[in-house]
Design an enzyme around this catalytic site. Structure first.
Site, PDB file in Angstrom:
ATOM      1  N   GLY A 179       8.517  -3.699   0.240  1.00 40.63           N
ATOM      2  CA  GLY A 179       7.604  -3.769  -0.890  1.00 40.63           C
ATOM      3  C   GLY A 179       8.416  -4.065  -2.135  1.00 40.63           C
ATOM      4  O   GLY A 179       9.372  -3.345  -2.433  1.00 40.63           O
ATOM      5  N   CYS A 223       1.359   1.611   5.121  1.00 41.34           N
ATOM      6  CA  CYS A 223       0.983   0.266   4.672  1.00 41.34           C
ATOM      7  C   CYS A 223      -0.533   0.069   4.694  1.00 41.34           C
ATOM      8  O   CYS A 223      -1.021  -1.060   4.709  1.00 41.34           O
ATOM      9  CB  CYS A 223       1.669  -0.809   5.507  1.00 41.34           C
ATOM     10  SG  CYS A 223       3.454  -0.584   5.649  1.00 41.34           S
ATOM     11  N   ASP A 276       0.849  -1.188   0.000  1.00 41.74           N
ATOM     12  CA  ASP A 276       0.000   0.000   0.000  1.00 41.74           C
ATOM     13  C   ASP A 276       0.889   1.243   0.000  1.00 41.74           C
ATOM     14  O   ASP A 276       1.858   1.319  -0.752  1.00 41.74           O
ATOM     15  CB  ASP A 276      -0.939  -0.042   1.220  1.00 41.74           C
ATOM     16  CG  ASP A 276      -2.209   0.769   1.037  1.00 41.74           C
ATOM     17  OD1 ASP A 276      -2.098   1.994   0.879  1.00 41.74           O
ATOM     18  OD2 ASP A 276      -3.302   0.189   1.059  1.00 41.74           O
ATOM     19  N   THR A 333       3.535   4.132   1.584  1.00 38.10           N
ATOM     20  CA  THR A 333       4.580   4.346   2.571  1.00 38.10           C
ATOM     21  C   THR A 333       5.218   5.697   2.339  1.00 38.10           C
ATOM     22  O   THR A 333       4.938   6.382   1.349  1.00 38.10           O
ATOM     23  CB  THR A 333       5.636   3.223   2.557  1.00 38.10           C
ATOM     24  OG1 THR A 333       6.406   3.290   3.764  1.00 38.10           O
ATOM     25  CG2 THR A 333       6.559   3.326   1.351  1.00 38.10           C
ATOM     26  N   TYR A 334       6.075   6.067   3.256  1.00 36.65           N
ATOM     27  CA  TYR A 334       6.809   7.334   3.190  1.00 36.65           C
ATOM     28  C   TYR A 334       8.292   7.058   3.065  1.00 36.65           C
ATOM     29  O   TYR A 334       8.824   6.151   3.712  1.00 36.65           O
ATOM     30  CB  TYR A 334       6.546   8.156   4.457  1.00 36.65           C
ATOM     31  CG  TYR A 334       7.480   9.337   4.643  1.00 36.65           C
ATOM     32  CD1 TYR A 334       7.315  10.497   3.889  1.00 36.65           C
ATOM     33  CD2 TYR A 334       8.522   9.287   5.572  1.00 36.65           C
ATOM     34  CE1 TYR A 334       8.175  11.578   4.055  1.00 36.65           C
ATOM     35  CE2 TYR A 334       9.379  10.364   5.748  1.00 36.65           C
ATOM     36  CZ  TYR A 334       9.204  11.510   4.985  1.00 36.65           C
ATOM     37  OH  TYR A 334      10.054  12.573   5.138  1.00 36.65           O
TER      38      TYR A 334
END
Length: 226
Positions: A145, A174, A79, A81-82
């Site tokens: 990921g 996420c 999903d 993220t930073y």
């Protein structure tokens, strides 16, 4: 031991590192190069994987822009993220046909390298079933990921050394309502990024049986500039 080229990009915009990944992935698929591992710190960015949604950005577009954070929708799994300063990001571009064609093993091995890195600093980190990455209790220290095409990997891991946690608070990391944590929150040691990078590569070298050779990234980056 398998020879692997290491490219250290330093502080690099996400778009440029992403383009480099694609070029190296193409070259690896065509047999022009061997395995490569990139390490980098990004300028502030949210990346959204194939299962992600902008609905997990919790602030307005104006607030995000004021914080200087860009957004990219990309091809990795997972999903949102930073990435940002104070975070060690590692992108292995490797051919999994040389590693048993086992994606689950690959992800678990990335996790183990980070768990071993934490142990160097006296921090006990763990896995969490169904949620790839590295955890300290209910807080997440590192994310994973990946994308795999033609058995060659892209993307990889992001390990929080000393990040701006206010930026993480702008999203559901996420896609989950969880708290992120940095290694700097857990130890009193100085944490220069170069030393943490060396530690991670040491454990990846051991676990993957790599002979890591440092190379200048400039000749590969020049390919992007025509």
């Amino acid at each position: 031991m398998k020879r692997v080229i290491h490219l250290e990009l330093g502080h690099t915009d996400y778009a440029r590192a992403h383009a480099l990944q694609h070029e190296l992935h193409r070259m690896r698929c065509q047999g022009e190069i061997g395995d490569v591992v990139i390490t980098v710190e990004h300028n502030p960015v949210f990346t959204i994987g194939r299962r992600g949604s902008r609905a997990n950005i919790l602030v307005s577009e104006d607030e995000r822009k004021r914080a200087g954070i860009t957004v990219y929708e990309i091809e990795r799994g997972g999903d949102i993220t930073y990435h940002g300063p104070g975070q060690l990001v590692c992108y292995p571009i490797i051919d999994l046909r040389d590693y048993g064609r086992d994606i689950k093993w690959y992800i678990a091995t990335l996790e183990q390298a980070m768990i071993d890195l934490c142990a160097d600093y006296g921090v006990e980190a763990t896995r969490r079933a169904r949620y790839p990455g590295v955890w300290i209790g209910n807080r997440k220290l590192a994310s994973i990921g990946v994308s795999v095409r033609h058995w060659v990997t892209m993307h990889g891991l992001a390990f929080n050394v000393d990040v701006n946690e206010q930026h993480f608070a702008m999203i559901n990391p996420c896609g989950l309502p969880i708290e992120m944590v940095s290694l700097a929150d857990l130890v009193s040691d100085d944490l220069p990024m170069g030393r943490v990078t060396e530690g991670l590569l040491k454990h990846m070298k051991s676990i993957f049986s790599w002979d890591i050779v440092d190379r200048e990234a400039s000749k590969y980056l020049r390919r992007l500039d025509g």
